[in-house]
Design an enzyme around this catalytic site. Structure first.
Site, PDB file in Angstrom:
ATOM      1  N   ASP A 284       1.533  -1.303   0.201  1.00  0.00           N
ATOM      2  CA  ASP A 284      -0.058   0.289  -0.321  1.00  0.00           C
ATOM      3  C   ASP A 284       0.755   1.309  -0.001  1.00  0.00           C
ATOM      4  OD1 ASP A 284       0.947   0.157   2.740  1.00  0.00           O
ATOM      5  OD2 ASP A 284      -1.032   0.167   3.431  1.00  0.00           O
ATOM      6  N   SER A 285       0.017   2.930  -0.126  1.00  0.00           N
ATOM      7  CA  SER A 285       1.364   3.797  -0.376  1.00  0.00           C
ATOM      8  C   SER A 285       1.419   4.443   1.139  1.00  0.00           C
ATOM      9  CB  SER A 285       0.392   4.906  -0.750  1.00  0.00           C
ATOM     10  OG  SER A 285      -0.660   5.311   0.050  1.00  0.00           O
ATOM     11  N   GLY A 286       1.092   3.985   2.426  1.00  0.00           N
ATOM     12  CA  GLY A 286       0.641   4.563   3.770  1.00  0.00           C
ATOM     13  C   GLY A 286       0.102   5.455   3.756  1.00  0.00           C
ATOM     14  N   GLY A 287      -0.686   5.482   3.114  1.00  0.00           N
ATOM     15  CA  GLY A 287      -1.831   6.799   3.299  1.00  0.00           C
ATOM     16  C   GLY A 287      -2.564   6.059   3.961  1.00  0.00           C
ATOM     17  N   PHE A 288      -3.155   4.958   4.620  1.00  0.00           N
ATOM     18  CA  PHE A 288      -4.193   4.469   5.627  1.00  0.00           C
ATOM     19  C   PHE A 288      -3.744   4.779   7.111  1.00  0.00           C
ATOM     20  CE2 PHE A 288      -6.588   1.112   8.228  1.00  0.00           C
ATOM     21  CZ  PHE A 288      -7.533   1.469   8.046  1.00  0.00           C
TER      22      PHE A 288
ATOM     23  N   ASP B 186      -2.641   8.016  -0.728  1.00  0.00           N
ATOM     24  CA  ASP B 186      -4.586   8.751  -0.902  1.00  0.00           C
ATOM     25  C   ASP B 186      -4.404   9.441   0.180  1.00  0.00           C
ATOM     26  OD1 ASP B 186      -4.278   6.648   0.508  1.00  0.00           O
ATOM     27  OD2 ASP B 186      -5.986   5.944  -0.262  1.00  0.00           O
TER      28      ASP B 186
ATOM     29  N   GLN C  41     -11.449   6.554  -3.555  1.00  0.00           N
ATOM     30  CA  GLN C  41     -11.799   6.754  -2.702  1.00  0.00           C
ATOM     31  C   GLN C  41     -13.744   7.736  -2.953  1.00  0.00           C
ATOM     32  OE1 GLN C  41     -11.448   6.444   0.416  1.00  0.00           O
ATOM     33  NE2 GLN C  41      -8.740   5.531  -0.096  1.00  0.00           N
TER      34      GLN C  41
ATOM     35  N   GLY D 288     -11.504   3.370   1.296  1.00  0.00           N
ATOM     36  CA  GLY D 288     -11.474   4.042   2.228  1.00  0.00           C
ATOM     37  C   GLY D 288     -12.878   3.052   3.149  1.00  0.00           C
TER      38      GLY D 288
ATOM     39  N   ASP E 224      -7.286  -8.155   0.894  1.00  0.00           N
ATOM     40  CA  ASP E 224      -6.217  -8.580   2.447  1.00  0.00           C
ATOM     41  C   ASP E 224      -7.120  -7.583   3.424  1.00  0.00           C
ATOM     42  OD1 ASP E 224      -5.929  -4.907   1.902  1.00  0.00           O
ATOM     43  OD2 ASP E 224      -5.016  -5.769   3.326  1.00  0.00           O
TER      44      ASP E 224
ATOM     45  N   CYS F  88      -9.642 -29.770   8.113  1.00  0.00           N
ATOM     46  CA  CYS F  88      -8.610 -28.886   7.323  1.00  0.00           C
ATOM     47  C   CYS F  88      -7.361 -29.956   8.034  1.00  0.00           C
ATOM     48  CB  CYS F  88      -8.947 -28.266   8.210  1.00  0.00           C
ATOM     49  SG  CYS F  88      -7.254 -26.835   8.256  1.00  0.00           S
TER      50      CYS F  88
ATOM     51  N   CYS G 170      -4.921 -27.633   7.305  1.00  0.00           N
ATOM     52  CA  CYS G 170      -3.755 -27.419   8.173  1.00  0.00           C
ATOM     53  C   CYS G 170      -2.978 -27.870   9.597  1.00  0.00           C
ATOM     54  CB  CYS G 170      -4.021 -25.813   8.957  1.00  0.00           C
ATOM     55  SG  CYS G 170      -4.506 -25.769  10.374  1.00  0.00           S
TER      56      CYS G 170
ATOM     57  N   CYS H  82      -4.451 -29.035  13.193  1.00  0.00           N
ATOM     58  CA  CYS H  82      -5.658 -29.281  12.962  1.00  0.00           C
ATOM     59  C   CYS H  82      -5.188 -31.061  12.637  1.00  0.00           C
ATOM     60  CB  CYS H  82      -7.143 -28.998  11.745  1.00  0.00           C
ATOM     61  SG  CYS H  82      -7.441 -27.516  11.936  1.00  0.00           S
TER      62      CYS H  82
ATOM     63  N   HIS I 107      -3.915 -21.899  10.779  1.00  0.00           N
ATOM     64  CA  HIS I 107      -5.245 -22.276  10.792  1.00  0.00           C
ATOM     65  C   HIS I 107      -5.914 -21.093   9.813  1.00  0.00           C
ATOM     66  CE1 HIS I 107      -8.899 -23.995  10.643  1.00  0.00           C
ATOM     67  NE2 HIS I 107      -9.861 -23.276  11.779  1.00  0.00           N
TER      68      HIS I 107
END
Lengths: 373, 373
Positions: free
Chosen positions: A89-93, A143, A187, A214, A264, A302, A304, A307, A333
């Site tokens: 990501d850009s770091g904006g958030f 952003d 946005q 956003g 994500d 499962c 994993c 499990c 898991h």
């Protein structure tokens, strides 16, 4: 970067991203490696859980260990020993969640890191430069991310800034000579017409893919679903669509039903560290006394490590004793669950059976089923 | 349990323990799984590092989750998913470190758990019963462990109690119908003649092997080495000898040189969590700024996951950021180092070259070389 749309089923899409570091089948979930590591998991663990791509946070890497160090050590892939695709990501958030620790101007944003008080600067150009230094495969423009609620006036002002920054980011990216794909971020807050304007103006700039930003910032779930549908429906069909920071399993199913390709979220790993385990019957909490003597695995079908090898009773014992092993086992898991859910959705879309898949998912998963799109 | 002495070289011994859960090559190091887990590591991690046997602590398992729960879930092997041999201590060492939280009588000891204040009881019979319930392969009698220094009078009184408890433990073990091996624990404090008496009287009772207890409790290293030599030299040649709670790499080499076969210690995993890494050139601390931009692995010839895949710079970044992954990676490395050291000693003893091995070890390892035995 290439994107092939392999099948559609209603609004749901089955596709494949091609990157310098390999392919990503979509709809895809990206585990979050905030500081160049997915918490408690090794790259082999991620592969074993079915991850094809990981996300890392520009903001956190800027603060520590710094992009110059990562570049000097061969780039982010080599640094964290992950040879698959990486999205940053850009770091904006993160920077806009700092509130009192930042000062923003048209040029960019100055901030102090909450961890050590160090001073940093982010601008559209700097965010691109950092992501080029990291060597990520898919990068994002700086952003402004608004919280919920936001007034129409604030949203218009903010959208204008995000669009001007998007233009500067594109120019910086083209000048930088990187082969990374640059996604635009849509946005527009919580007004449908502003979201529609945001899509049109962002797409007009011409990016390699589009992120829906956003969202999941405090708004009601139905509003998130409606806006996702508006934005996804207006994005180019032949390019990937990424819903940033979303979400819970039910959110992923609903967003795929509305045409989103990529996701994500920290939930599978963060909730693992809090003892919450995702299962096809809904989330369960290991702290509960009812697991104390339970010899069954967390989820019988499962594959994993948690499990295959351990009982609920043992995992609960480890959790109550704060044994480090449990964070890895539950994270494994939960990622298996998330990545398995994405694989099931891909299969269902390819088979033209996404609608019954979605109905069956909500019939079993213990949350209220959302309204139809 | 069987014990085959395969080779000797000076006082050093190369042997093999046979248990219901497989063989253990000696000299052996046992990773410590205090609460049914070696901190941050899975059973597969332990195997991969070369572990053949693990230790777990009766005291900690008694407090949480309790021996009844472990038995109900199929015993400790199944509970923690480790199919190799397991050795348990008796709880004596931990209970005697509780100081104000315990009351001791001839019968046994009452104590409160420091974690949750719960009240518990240990006696020779109860300690055996608990270890039978856990299903461990090698078990120990409740003993009294003195700190350093201790007066002759205190040591004599304590040794008498430990020997009476040893007799009661043997009787309880025989009555319990378990196939576990029961080791005797040689106490006797820091007086050579009391240690000699402790050996003679413990051996006269007839155990399956012998632990040397009450070491590494604050005494000077030369004294520990001398007493280890006295005790090991007086133990039966055809039975295994286990030096409890020892130690640093240099302590292991020196104790093997004096005829010890088995060791356990929390150092490789605990120090990993503090950022200390063992290497053939001595321990190093990841916190140091000199590793910040170092692209080399921790130890170039090490086959562990941390060394195969990651740079010192990356591991230091993870450690400074307190990323959970680093605790597993450094623990894996340190166990590889410890278990590799044991394997090298076994090879050297079998080849009749232990003396030059030991000289080379100390030439390179950055600690002062101890006196000859």
């Amino acid at each position: 970067m290439t994107f092939d749309l392999l099948a559609t089923d209603g609004l749901a899409r089955r596709g494949r991203l091609g990157t310098r570091h390999g392919a990503v089948d979509t709809p895809a979930f990206m585990p979050v490696g905030t500081r160049a590591a997915v918490k408690s998991l090794s790259p082999d663990d991620l592969r074993e859980a079915g991850a094809q791509i990981v996300l890392s946070n520009t903001f956190h890497l800027l603060v520590r260990p710094g992009p110059d160090l990562v570049r000097e050590l061969g780039g982010l892939h080599r640094f964290m020993s992950w040879d698959g695709p990486i999205l940053t990501d850009s770091g904006g958030f993160q920077v806009f969640s700092l509130a009192r620790l930042r000062t923003m101007t048209e040029e960019g944003v100055e901030f102090r890191a909450p961890t050590d008080g160090s001073a940093h600067h982010l601008s559209p150009e700097r965010a691109i430069e950092i992501q080029h230094a990291l060597g990520s495969d898919i990068i994002h423009p700086l952003d402004e991310c608004l919280g919920y609620p936001a007034t129409r006036e604030d949203t218009e002002r903010s959208l204008g800034l995000t669009l001007r920054w998007a233009r500067r980011s594109l120019a910086a990216h083209r000048a930088g000579g990187s082969e990374a794909a640059l996604f635009g971020i849509v946005q527009g807050g919580f007004h449908q017409d502003l979201r529609a304007r945001a899509v049109a103006e962002t797409v007009a700039l011409g990016f390699d893919g589009y992120a829906i930003g956003g969202m999941a910032v405090g708004e009601p779930k139905p509003l998130m679903r409606d806006l996702t549908e508006v934005v996804a429906g207006a994005l180019p069909a032949d390019q990937p669509r990424y819903l940033m920071g979303v979400g819970k399993p039910e959110d992923l199913v609903e967003a795929v039903a509305r045409g989103v390709d990529m996701f994500d979220c920290v939930l599978p790993t963060r909730n693992a560290r809090n003892g919450q385990v995702f299962t096809p019957d809904g989330p369960v909490t290991l702290k509960q006394a009812r697991w104390t003597r339970d010899p069954a695995p967390l989820q019988p079908d499962c594959p994993c490590l948690a499990c295959r090898r351990f009982s609920r009773a043992y995992l609960r014992h480890l959790f109550m004793a704060a044994e480090l092993l449990v964070y890895r086992l539950l994270s494994l898991h939960n990622l298996h669950f998330y990545l398995g859910l994405m694989a099931s959705m891909r299969t269902a879309i390819a088979a033209g059976s996404f609608a019954p898949f979605r109905a069956r998912f909500f019939e079993r998963y213990a949350v209220a089923a959302p309204a139809e799109p």
